[in-house]
Design a protein around this motif. Structure first.
Motif, PDB file in Angstrom:
ATOM      1  N   SER A 229       0.816  -1.216   0.000  1.00  0.00           N
ATOM      2  CA  SER A 229       0.000   0.000   0.000  1.00  0.00           C
ATOM      3  C   SER A 229       0.849   1.265   0.000  1.00  0.00           C
ATOM      4  CB  SER A 229      -0.933   0.009   1.225  1.00  0.00           C
ATOM      5  OG  SER A 229      -0.214   0.245   2.426  1.00  0.00           O
ATOM      6  N   PHE A 230       2.126   1.136   0.340  1.00  0.00           N
ATOM      7  CA  PHE A 230       3.034   2.283   0.325  1.00  0.00           C
ATOM      8  C   PHE A 230       3.857   2.335  -0.961  1.00  0.00           C
ATOM      9  CE2 PHE A 230       2.175   1.605   4.828  1.00  0.00           C
ATOM     10  CZ  PHE A 230       1.843   2.886   5.222  1.00  0.00           C
ATOM     11  N   GLY A 231       3.462   1.515  -1.923  1.00  0.00           N
ATOM     12  CA  GLY A 231       4.181   1.515  -3.190  1.00  0.00           C
ATOM     13  C   GLY A 231       5.447   0.705  -3.167  1.00  0.00           C
ATOM     14  N   LEU A 232       5.565  -0.151  -2.163  1.00  0.00           N
ATOM     15  CA  LEU A 232       6.725  -1.025  -2.055  1.00  0.00           C
ATOM     16  C   LEU A 232       6.329  -2.427  -2.487  1.00  0.00           C
ATOM     17  CD1 LEU A 232       7.915   0.219   1.426  1.00  0.00           C
ATOM     18  CD2 LEU A 232       9.184   0.528  -0.698  1.00  0.00           C
ATOM     19  N   ALA A 233       7.148  -3.059  -3.311  1.00  0.00           N
ATOM     20  CA  ALA A 233       6.871  -4.432  -3.716  1.00  0.00           C
ATOM     21  C   ALA A 233       7.207  -5.367  -2.562  1.00  0.00           C
ATOM     22  CB  ALA A 233       7.694  -4.793  -4.948  1.00  0.00           C
ATOM     23  N   ALA A 234       6.609  -6.529  -2.571  1.00  0.00           N
ATOM     24  CA  ALA A 234       6.854  -7.502  -1.504  1.00  0.00           C
ATOM     25  C   ALA A 234       8.328  -7.861  -1.403  1.00  0.00           C
ATOM     26  CB  ALA A 234       6.014  -8.749  -1.751  1.00  0.00           C
ATOM     27  N   LYS A 235       9.046  -7.788  -2.546  1.00  0.00           N
ATOM     28  CA  LYS A 235      10.461  -8.156  -2.552  1.00  0.00           C
ATOM     29  C   LYS A 235      11.341  -7.067  -1.934  1.00  0.00           C
ATOM     30  CE  LYS A 235      11.204  -6.380  -7.244  1.00  0.00           C
ATOM     31  NZ  LYS A 235      11.964  -5.222  -6.846  1.00  0.00           N
ATOM     32  N   ASP A 236      10.819  -5.858  -1.761  1.00  0.00           N
ATOM     33  CA  ASP A 236      11.632  -4.778  -1.193  1.00  0.00           C
ATOM     34  C   ASP A 236      11.967  -5.076   0.264  1.00  0.00           C
ATOM     35  OD1 ASP A 236      11.789  -3.095  -3.444  1.00  0.00           O
ATOM     36  OD2 ASP A 236       9.750  -2.388  -3.082  1.00  0.00           O
ATOM     37  N   SER A 237      13.166  -4.747   0.647  1.00  0.00           N
ATOM     38  CA  SER A 237      13.594  -4.985   2.017  1.00  0.00           C
ATOM     39  C   SER A 237      12.918  -4.017   2.975  1.00  0.00           C
ATOM     40  CB  SER A 237      15.113  -4.820   2.125  1.00  0.00           C
ATOM     41  OG  SER A 237      15.530  -4.918   3.466  1.00  0.00           O
ATOM     42  N   THR A 238      12.460  -4.549   4.100  1.00  0.00           N
ATOM     43  CA  THR A 238      11.896  -3.704   5.152  1.00  0.00           C
ATOM     44  C   THR A 238      12.888  -3.515   6.298  1.00  0.00           C
ATOM     45  OG1 THR A 238      10.871  -5.667   6.138  1.00  0.00           O
ATOM     46  CG2 THR A 238       9.521  -4.364   4.611  1.00  0.00           C
ATOM     47  N   SER A 239      14.144  -3.886   6.066  1.00  0.00           N
ATOM     48  CA  SER A 239      15.135  -3.828   7.141  1.00  0.00           C
ATOM     49  C   SER A 239      15.331  -2.419   7.678  1.00  0.00           C
ATOM     50  CB  SER A 239      16.477  -4.399   6.665  1.00  0.00           C
ATOM     51  OG  SER A 239      16.956  -3.675   5.547  1.00  0.00           O
ATOM     52  N   ALA A 240      15.070  -1.396   6.840  1.00  0.00           N
ATOM     53  CA  ALA A 240      15.286  -0.016   7.276  1.00  0.00           C
ATOM     54  C   ALA A 240      14.383   0.377   8.431  1.00  0.00           C
ATOM     55  CB  ALA A 240      15.079   0.941   6.102  1.00  0.00           C
ATOM     56  N   VAL A 241      13.233  -0.273   8.574  1.00  0.00           N
ATOM     57  CA  VAL A 241      12.305   0.115   9.640  1.00  0.00           C
ATOM     58  C   VAL A 241      12.518  -0.680  10.920  1.00  0.00           C
ATOM     59  CG1 VAL A 241      10.579   0.786   7.930  1.00  0.00           C
ATOM     60  CG2 VAL A 241      10.423  -1.480   8.991  1.00  0.00           C
ATOM     61  N   VAL A 242      13.347  -1.719  10.873  1.00  0.00           N
ATOM     62  CA  VAL A 242      13.503  -2.588  12.048  1.00  0.00           C
ATOM     63  C   VAL A 242      14.075  -1.852  13.261  1.00  0.00           C
ATOM     64  CG1 VAL A 242      14.619  -4.670  12.938  1.00  0.00           C
ATOM     65  CG2 VAL A 242      13.628  -4.672  10.641  1.00  0.00           C
ATOM     66  N   PRO A 243      15.063  -0.950  13.109  1.00  0.00           N
ATOM     67  CA  PRO A 243      15.609  -0.277  14.300  1.00  0.00           C
ATOM     68  C   PRO A 243      14.693   0.792  14.887  1.00  0.00           C
ATOM     69  CG  PRO A 243      17.165  -0.210  12.439  1.00  0.00           C
ATOM     70  CD  PRO A 243      15.835  -0.599  11.897  1.00  0.00           C
ATOM     71  N   LEU A 244      13.654   1.210  14.178  1.00  0.00           N
ATOM     72  CA  LEU A 244      12.882   2.385  14.581  1.00  0.00           C
ATOM     73  C   LEU A 244      12.271   2.285  15.978  1.00  0.00           C
ATOM     74  CD1 LEU A 244      11.087   3.333  11.224  1.00  0.00           C
ATOM     75  CD2 LEU A 244      13.247   4.184  12.151  1.00  0.00           C
ATOM     76  N   PRO A 245      11.667   1.153  16.372  1.00  0.00           N
ATOM     77  CA  PRO A 245      11.084   1.109  17.724  1.00  0.00           C
ATOM     78  C   PRO A 245      12.100   1.386  18.829  1.00  0.00           C
ATOM     79  CG  PRO A 245      10.229  -0.685  16.404  1.00  0.00           C
ATOM     80  CD  PRO A 245      11.338  -0.059  15.610  1.00  0.00           C
ATOM     81  N   GLY A 246      13.360   1.075  18.583  1.00  0.00           N
ATOM     82  CA  GLY A 246      14.389   1.286  19.601  1.00  0.00           C
ATOM     83  C   GLY A 246      14.649   2.745  19.919  1.00  0.00           C
ATOM     84  N   LYS A 247      14.166   3.640  19.076  1.00  0.00           N
ATOM     85  CA  LYS A 247      14.341   5.066  19.335  1.00  0.00           C
ATOM     86  C   LYS A 247      13.332   5.587  20.357  1.00  0.00           C
ATOM     87  CE  LYS A 247      16.067   5.912  14.627  1.00  0.00           C
ATOM     88  NZ  LYS A 247      17.451   6.283  14.992  1.00  0.00           N
ATOM     89  N   ILE A 248      12.337   4.778  20.671  1.00  0.00           N
ATOM     90  CA  ILE A 248      11.304   5.182  21.629  1.00  0.00           C
ATOM     91  C   ILE A 248      11.762   4.819  23.043  1.00  0.00           C
ATOM     92  CG2 ILE A 248       8.897   4.872  22.315  1.00  0.00           C
ATOM     93  CD1 ILE A 248       8.328   4.060  19.389  1.00  0.00           C
ATOM     94  N   THR A 249      11.732   5.779  23.947  1.00  0.00           N
ATOM     95  CA  THR A 249      12.310   5.580  25.276  1.00  0.00           C
ATOM     96  C   THR A 249      11.669   4.433  26.043  1.00  0.00           C
ATOM     97  OG1 THR A 249      10.813   7.273  26.161  1.00  0.00           O
ATOM     98  CG2 THR A 249      13.023   7.986  25.516  1.00  0.00           C
ATOM     99  N   SER A 250      10.378   4.219  25.890  1.00  0.00           N
ATOM    100  CA  SER A 250       9.693   3.206  26.683  1.00  0.00           C
ATOM    101  C   SER A 250       9.818   1.797  26.117  1.00  0.00           C
ATOM    102  CB  SER A 250       8.208   3.554  26.814  1.00  0.00           C
ATOM    103  OG  SER A 250       7.589   3.636  25.538  1.00  0.00           O
ATOM    104  N   VAL A 251      10.391   1.659  24.934  1.00  0.00           N
ATOM    105  CA  VAL A 251      10.523   0.338  24.307  1.00  0.00           C
ATOM    106  C   VAL A 251      11.836  -0.307  24.744  1.00  0.00           C
ATOM    107  CG1 VAL A 251      10.789  -0.892  22.122  1.00  0.00           C
ATOM    108  CG2 VAL A 251       9.078   0.918  22.335  1.00  0.00           C
ATOM    109  N   VAL A 252      11.729  -1.537  25.264  1.00  0.00           N
ATOM    110  CA  VAL A 252      12.899  -2.281  25.731  1.00  0.00           C
ATOM    111  C   VAL A 252      13.313  -3.350  24.718  1.00  0.00           C
ATOM    112  CG1 VAL A 252      13.794  -3.782  27.565  1.00  0.00           C
ATOM    113  CG2 VAL A 252      12.267  -1.878  28.137  1.00  0.00           C
ATOM    114  N   ALA A 253      12.346  -4.073  24.184  1.00  0.00           N
ATOM    115  CA  ALA A 253      12.604  -5.105  23.182  1.00  0.00           C
ATOM    116  C   ALA A 253      11.397  -5.163  22.252  1.00  0.00           C
ATOM    117  CB  ALA A 253      12.846  -6.456  23.841  1.00  0.00           C
TER     118      ALA A 253
END
Length: 321
Positions: A229-253
């Protein structure tokens, strides 16, 4: 004989060396693979040195593996597998067709394959290990400028720009030595940091839809439908978004569930403290204490992983010392 010397001596015995990496590559495995290929080509111009693996256009800025490598090339060849913890993850099943296998890796050695193994699970990256191997044997090896660029790219990729705990004094020392070669550090950093407009929108979706539990555990499910829905094909890597939750202070894992072609979900697990690799092993995966992966076969298993992650964080089990 030191392992660094033993590996070089094994390489000298073969006319053909074929280097493999893991499936769904990242900058470290590509950097280590292509840099090792370039070092060996420059050092042994009479040998046939090949790197194999599926082509991912998003990594063209790093370089490409050799395409259309014939099956016959593996006959009497030395196979080197880099940055790959277990056999099912090796890209190109022909790695078993060679005469001998060397494993060079920085993941826990739960699958001890290979005739020679050099596994340093405390190293920041396989790219760092490849440089250290070169350094020990530098009297007999040549480091091209582009190989140095690739190793630097691999190191900053797996350390999150020197942010993750596996970054050591040796990591900085290696990076410093690599920067004496002729390449643009700025260009490499920018290439790894940039994302497309579509990925930026997906990143916003991650922040808006991430579920954060009272324990500090967090999770998100990304179906093919959502990604597309964001114009990304299924084959596109989503690895760029994996670190994002770690930037939130209340997120531990946190766990991000990404749908695969077979409708299972690849689980990307990350942590700021509690060790999550045993949780990954419970679901057919593994990895580092603070960065692991696994597979969920259905919604029930996704729910189970979320429950286990919640308990792990709430109880403080597996605390990374």
């Amino acid at each position: 004989m030191a392992i660094e010397t033993a590996i070089l001596e094994e390489i000298k015995k073969y006319e053909t060396i074929i280097i493999h990496r893991h499936q769904r590559p990242d900058p470290d495995c590509i950097g280590a693979q292509l840099a090792l290929r370039d070092i060996l080509k420059a050092s042994f111009p009479d040998k046939k040195i090949l790197a194999v693996g599926k082509h991912y256009p998003g990594f063209d800025w790093m370089g490409q593996a050799d395409q259309d490598v014939a099956d016959e090339a593996f006959q009497d060849a030395l196979v080197i597998v880099v940055d790959t913890a277990n056999q099912p993850r090796i890209d190109d099943e022909r790695w078993q067709s060679g005469k001998a296998v060397i494993k060079i890796d920085h993941h826990p050695n739960d699958d001890a394959f290979g005739d020679l193994q050099w596994v340093l699970d405390q190293a920041s990256s396989t790219s760092e290990i490849i440089y250290d191997w070169y350094d020990v044997n530098s009297a007999e090896l040549t480091m091209p400028d582009d190989a140095a660029r690739l190793l630097y790219a691999g190191i900053i990729g797996d350390t999150g720009r020197f942010m993750y705990p596996a970054t050591s004094a040796n990591t900085f020392a290696v990076a410093s030595k690599l920067l004496t070669y002729n390449f643009s550090m700025t260009a490499v950093n920018q290439a790894e940091d940039e994302i497309s407009p579509a990925m930026a929108k997906l990143s916003a979706y991650v922040y808006q839809n991430l579920e954060i539990l009272p324990s500090g555990a967090a999770y998100l499910k990304l179906t093919d439908e959502i990604v597309e829905s964001f114009g990304l094909a299924a084959k596109d890597s989503t690895s760029a978004v994996v670190p994002l939750p770690g930037k939130i202070t209340s997120v531990v894992a946190w766990a991000i569930f990404v749908e695969s072609k077979d409708q299972t979900f690849r689980i990307r697990l990350r942590s700021k403290g509690p060790s999550i690799n045993e949780l990954a092993k419970n679901h057919g995966g593994g990895g580092h204490a603070l960065a692991s992966g696994a597979t969920a076969h259905n919604q029930a298993e996704i729910d189970q992983v979320i429950h286990e992650l919640d308990e792990l964080v709430a109880n403080g089990k597996g605390e990374n010392e």
